[in-house]
Design a protein around this motif. Structure first.
Motif, mmCIF file in Angstrom:
data_model
loop_
_atom_site.group_PDB
_atom_site.id
_atom_site.type_symbol
_atom_site.label_atom_id
_atom_site.label_comp_id
_atom_site.label_asym_id
_atom_site.label_seq_id
_atom_site.Cartn_x
_atom_site.Cartn_y
_atom_site.Cartn_z
ATOM 1 N N SER A 103 0.768 -1.128 -0.163
ATOM 2 C CA SER A 103 0.049 -0.119 0.152
ATOM 3 C C SER A 103 0.813 1.338 -0.077
ATOM 4 C CB SER A 103 -1.073 0.002 1.229
ATOM 5 O OG SER A 103 -0.271 -0.072 2.376
ATOM 6 N N LEU A 141 0.348 5.972 0.662
ATOM 7 C CA LEU A 141 -0.418 7.000 1.175
ATOM 8 C C LEU A 141 -0.210 8.246 0.503
ATOM 9 C CD1 LEU A 141 -2.447 7.900 3.505
ATOM 10 C CD2 LEU A 141 -0.338 8.453 4.900
ATOM 11 N N GLN A 181 -6.377 12.840 2.021
ATOM 12 C CA GLN A 181 -5.304 11.829 1.757
ATOM 13 C C GLN A 181 -6.056 10.512 1.047
ATOM 14 O OE1 GLN A 181 -3.567 11.045 5.746
ATOM 15 N NE2 GLN A 181 -1.729 12.163 5.017
ATOM 16 N N VAL A 208 -5.245 6.486 0.230
ATOM 17 C CA VAL A 208 -4.622 5.202 0.414
ATOM 18 C C VAL A 208 -4.949 4.477 -0.724
ATOM 19 C CG1 VAL A 208 -4.340 3.229 1.892
ATOM 20 C CG2 VAL A 208 -4.781 5.471 2.983
ATOM 21 N N CYS A 262 -4.173 0.414 -2.054
ATOM 22 C CA CYS A 262 -3.587 -0.989 -1.706
ATOM 23 C C CYS A 262 -3.981 -1.851 -2.678
ATOM 24 C CB CYS A 262 -3.567 -1.156 -0.515
ATOM 25 S SG CYS A 262 -5.519 -1.882 -0.155
ATOM 26 N N ASN A 306 -6.954 -6.570 2.202
ATOM 27 C CA ASN A 306 -6.700 -5.323 1.842
ATOM 28 C C ASN A 306 -6.511 -4.450 3.000
ATOM 29 O OD1 ASN A 306 -5.822 -4.951 -1.141
ATOM 30 N ND2 ASN A 306 -7.342 -6.547 -1.263
ATOM 31 N N LEU A 307 -7.655 -4.484 3.940
ATOM 32 C CA LEU A 307 -7.887 -3.589 4.914
ATOM 33 C C LEU A 307 -6.861 -3.904 5.987
ATOM 34 C CD1 LEU A 307 -11.643 -3.583 5.594
ATOM 35 C CD2 LEU A 307 -10.276 -1.638 4.652
ATOM 36 N N ASP A 338 -3.765 -4.806 5.250
ATOM 37 C CA ASP A 338 -2.621 -3.855 4.659
ATOM 38 C C ASP A 338 -2.796 -2.386 5.060
ATOM 39 O OD1 ASP A 338 -1.448 -6.150 3.700
ATOM 40 O OD2 ASP A 338 -1.906 -5.857 1.680
ATOM 41 N N ILE A 339 -3.779 -1.826 5.015
ATOM 42 C CA ILE A 339 -4.006 -0.324 5.258
ATOM 43 C C ILE A 339 -3.687 -0.310 6.668
ATOM 44 C CG2 ILE A 339 -5.708 1.349 5.377
ATOM 45 C CD1 ILE A 339 -7.008 0.107 2.854
ATOM 46 N N ALA A 340 -4.292 -1.067 7.621
ATOM 47 C CA ALA A 340 -3.971 -1.203 9.099
ATOM 48 C C ALA A 340 -2.540 -0.762 9.417
ATOM 49 C CB ALA A 340 -4.825 -1.970 9.871
#
Length: 73
Positions: free
Chosen positions: A27, A29, A37, A39, A41, A68-69, A71-73
């Motif tokens: 991912s 930002l 912003q 994000v 990913c 995928n969530l 990876d964002i976390a």
């Protein structure tokens, strides 16, 4: 060459002021307009490897969102 070495060699080029956090663990930002912003990913799931071929499409979608969530976390 290991995954993170490939990322560093070919994809970690922060040449834009809009890149807040470059490619790392699937991912990045970005800051496209002022005060916002974005994000991005993407994580690939392969049938037969990440889930059985006969898996229900809803379950595949759920897993894709969860991966995928994560990876964002």
């Amino acid at each position: 060459m290991a995954e993170f070495s490939i990322i560093d060699t070919y994809f970690n080029r922060q040449t834009s002021a809009s890149v807040d956090l470059g490619v790392g663990d699937d991912s990045a930002l970005l800051t496209p307009p002022p005060q916002q912003q974005l994000v991005i990913c993407a994580d690939t799931l392969v049938a037969g490897r990440h889930f059985p071929l006969e898996t229900d499409p809803h379950a595949i979608g759920w897993k894709s969102v969860a991966v995928n969530l994560s990876d964002i976390a």
